[in-house]
Design a protein around this motif. Structure first.
Motif, mmCIF file in Angstrom:
data_model
loop_
_atom_site.group_PDB
_atom_site.id
_atom_site.type_symbol
_atom_site.label_atom_id
_atom_site.label_comp_id
_atom_site.label_asym_id
_atom_site.label_seq_id
_atom_site.Cartn_x
_atom_site.Cartn_y
_atom_site.Cartn_z
ATOM 1 N N SER A 1 -0.767 9.217 -8.226
ATOM 2 C CA SER A 1 -1.777 8.162 -8.113
ATOM 3 C C SER A 1 -1.779 7.280 -9.350
ATOM 4 O O SER A 1 -1.798 6.048 -9.265
ATOM 5 C CB SER A 1 -3.169 8.775 -7.929
ATOM 6 O OG SER A 1 -3.242 9.485 -6.718
ATOM 7 N N GLN B 1 8.530 -4.813 -5.142
ATOM 8 C CA GLN B 1 7.523 -5.837 -5.353
ATOM 9 C C GLN B 1 8.178 -7.211 -5.455
ATOM 10 O O GLN B 1 9.251 -7.359 -6.033
ATOM 11 C CB GLN B 1 6.761 -5.565 -6.662
ATOM 12 C CG GLN B 1 5.991 -4.266 -6.662
ATOM 13 C CD GLN B 1 4.682 -4.388 -5.897
ATOM 14 O OE1 GLN B 1 4.344 -5.437 -5.382
ATOM 15 N NE2 GLN B 1 3.946 -3.296 -5.831
ATOM 16 N N THR C 1 -5.140 -7.659 -14.079
ATOM 17 C CA THR C 1 -6.321 -6.876 -13.709
ATOM 18 C C THR C 1 -6.572 -5.812 -14.764
ATOM 19 O O THR C 1 -5.683 -5.467 -15.550
ATOM 20 C CB THR C 1 -6.127 -6.199 -12.346
ATOM 21 O OG1 THR C 1 -4.981 -5.328 -12.408
ATOM 22 C CG2 THR C 1 -5.918 -7.230 -11.255
ATOM 23 N N SER D 1 -1.383 -0.344 -4.181
ATOM 24 C CA SER D 1 -2.736 0.009 -3.755
ATOM 25 C C SER D 1 -2.694 1.295 -2.937
ATOM 26 O O SER D 1 -1.877 1.425 -2.025
ATOM 27 C CB SER D 1 -3.344 -1.114 -2.908
ATOM 28 O OG SER D 1 -3.431 -2.317 -3.654
ATOM 29 N N CYS D 2 -3.572 2.239 -3.268
ATOM 30 C CA CYS D 2 -3.653 3.506 -2.534
ATOM 31 C C CYS D 2 -5.039 3.649 -1.940
ATOM 32 O O CYS D 2 -6.038 3.600 -2.661
ATOM 33 C CB CYS D 2 -3.351 4.677 -3.469
ATOM 34 S SG CYS D 2 -3.531 6.287 -2.670
ATOM 35 N N TYR D 3 -5.102 3.826 -0.620
ATOM 36 C CA TYR D 3 -6.384 3.980 0.066
ATOM 37 C C TYR D 3 -6.549 5.366 0.684
ATOM 38 O O TYR D 3 -7.656 5.747 1.060
ATOM 39 C CB TYR D 3 -6.520 2.919 1.164
ATOM 40 C CG TYR D 3 -6.367 1.507 0.646
ATOM 41 C CD1 TYR D 3 -7.155 1.043 -0.401
ATOM 42 C CD2 TYR D 3 -5.424 0.640 1.194
ATOM 43 C CE1 TYR D 3 -7.016 -0.250 -0.880
ATOM 44 C CE2 TYR D 3 -5.282 -0.654 0.720
ATOM 45 C CZ TYR D 3 -6.083 -1.095 -0.318
ATOM 46 O OH TYR D 3 -5.939 -2.371 -0.799
ATOM 47 N N THR E 1 0.832 -1.200 0.000
ATOM 48 C CA THR E 1 0.000 0.000 0.000
ATOM 49 C C THR E 1 0.866 1.249 0.000
ATOM 50 O O THR E 1 1.923 1.306 0.629
ATOM 51 C CB THR E 1 -0.915 0.032 1.229
ATOM 52 O OG1 THR E 1 -0.114 -0.033 2.418
ATOM 53 C CG2 THR E 1 -1.886 -1.139 1.208
ATOM 54 N N ALA F 1 -0.527 3.367 -9.396
ATOM 55 C CA ALA F 1 -1.504 2.360 -9.810
ATOM 56 C C ALA F 1 -0.930 1.516 -10.932
ATOM 57 O O ALA F 1 -1.123 0.290 -10.982
ATOM 58 C CB ALA F 1 -2.794 3.033 -10.256
ATOM 59 N N SER G 1 0.137 2.438 6.104
ATOM 60 C CA SER G 1 0.594 2.195 4.732
ATOM 61 C C SER G 1 2.047 1.758 4.740
ATOM 62 O O SER G 1 2.827 2.117 5.626
ATOM 63 C CB SER G 1 0.430 3.461 3.870
ATOM 64 O OG SER G 1 -0.917 3.866 3.844
#
Length: 414
Positions: free
Chosen positions: A26, A173, A207, A35-37, A2, A30, A60
């Motif tokens: 952002s 990652q 995705t 993931s950004c919340y 995140t 992405a 995060s």
């Protein structure tokens, strides 16, 4: 993993500047599969900034801060983050030398003592050189948490992110993140998303994520894989499915290719030339086309015919047409397109006439009514549109629809 963003600057809170950095970061993160919340804006206040940094790090994995790295007393980002991480600041010789070299290169002013504030960096931080300014970027890692400090000016943050930060984030990652962009025109956002709803519901890896653009819909397809070759294998079934559903409405799968660039390429392939005749868009359409490198190979000349007199004199629109149907009409749009093609000796022509607003509308012809004409080798197609935005948005949408209409006609000839 995140990621969270904090944009620093009272001027953003007051609305003096638009926070374009947050949108940029952002989108980029992405694309990297992060993931950004949460994202926030904090003014130049030490106490509130410290509170925001501590809260962000508590929830995060990665915190990216933009702004507040300048030489003045209200630039507090570096000092506050160093405090949160429990690190002291020291003068980094390499950064100081780069600041000196920068001022010698630009020769616009002398180095003032407060500029050396930018050479102070937290202990253990990785320094990221700024090739477009004086404030370096910083990467701080502690107990599984990462804070990335970036300068605020867009012309500094963007090249720094693309050159150094994106590769760094990609290495965090467990697998590489690969993506392709599928760009679609001639179809609305709602319908496009409905057409892939089942794919989005069932997605795992890769995705698919939709992005609405003016007059277009973009889908970013992202895959986690050990190598580009493996990512290509993962992409293939989904890409085949998208092409099966959208067909020639997909104008590119390349990130950097714009709709106007795709159109210029089509014209070049067919060895065709283009002209434009604009009323309410006042040159915006021609400008979009001329943004493309090499557009001079296909674009002849353009006409801005805002007045009826100009439509008659430059494009040969009949006075009877203007008197009977008005300047904003399908008939006028057709004659503008034909006249522009004839005047320029072009194979194709686009015409735009409408009421952009905010004034000038009537019950019969309201604000937002626009006619677009498209001439291709003797054939003219005219479309009527009703836009509901402000003046700027109506003009932008008119340009987008004009480009889409031209592409449809060029594709239809094949």
């Amino acid at each position: 993993m995140t990621v969270e963003f904090i944009s620093v600057g009272t001027e953003i809170l007051l609305g003096n500047i638009v926070n374009t950095n947050a949108a940029y970061l952002s989108e980029q993160c992405a694309a990297l599969g992060l993931s950004c919340y949460h994202q926030s804006v904090v003014g130049d206040n030490e106490e509130r900034l410290e509170e925001a940094v501590r809260q962000a790090l508590s929830r995060s994995d990665i915190l990216i801060l933009s702004g507040g790295l300048g030489p003045t007393k209200d630039d507090l980002t570096k000092e506050v983050v160093a405090k949160v991480f429990g690190k002291e600041l020291y003068e980094d010789t390499h950064t100081k030398e780069r600041i000196e070299a920068y001022f010698k290169r630009v020769r616009s002013e002398q180095v003032t003592p407060n500029n050396w504030k930018q050479a102070m960096v937290p202990e253990g931080a990785k320094v990221v050189d700024n090739h477009n300014g004086t404030a370096p970027g910083l990467i701080m890692e502690e107990d599984g948490k990462t804070a990335i400090l970036l300068p605020g000016p867009p012309n500094e943050i963007k090249p720094m992110f693309e050159r150094d930060i994106a590769p760094y984030l990609n290495r965090l990652q467990p697998e590489g993140i690969y993506s392709k962009m599928v760009k679609i025109c001639s179809i609305g956002e709602s319908k496009a998303e409905t057409m892939v709803a089942d794919l989005m519901d069932a997605q795992t890896n890769p995705t698919i994520a939709p992005y609405a653009k003016t007059g277009e819909v973009h889908f970013r397809v992202t895959a986690k894989a050990a190598s580009p070759k493996e990512a290509k294998k993962l992409f293939a079934p989904l890409m085949d499915e998208l092409f099966g559903r959208f067909g020639d409405k997909i104008y590119t799968t390349e990130e950097e290719v714009t709709l106007e660039a795709a159109i210029v390429s089509l014209l070049e392939d067919d060895k065709m030339t283009l002209t434009t005749a604009e009323s309410c868009t006042g040159g915006l359409l021609a400008g979009r086309i001329m943004n493309v490198a090499g557009a001079s190979n296909v674009y002849r000349e353009g006409y801005i015919t805002y007045s009826n007199d100009a439509k008659e004199r430059l494009l040969g629109v009949k006075r009877e047409t203007l008197m009977q149907y008005g300047a904003v009409s399908a008939q006028t749009a057709e004659e503008m397109a034909r006249g522009a093609a004839k005047a320029a000796g072009a194979d194709a022509a686009l015409s735009v006439t409408g009421i952009a607003g905010p004034a000038g509308g009537t019950p019969e012809k309201p604000v937002g009514l626009v006619y677009v004409g498209c001439y291709v080798k003797g054939h003219v197609r005219v479309e009527e549109f009703h836009f509901t935005g402000n003046r700027d948005k109506n003009r932008e949408f008119a340009v987008a629809r004009a480009l889409t209409l031209l592409r449809e006609e060029l594709i239809g000839r094949k």
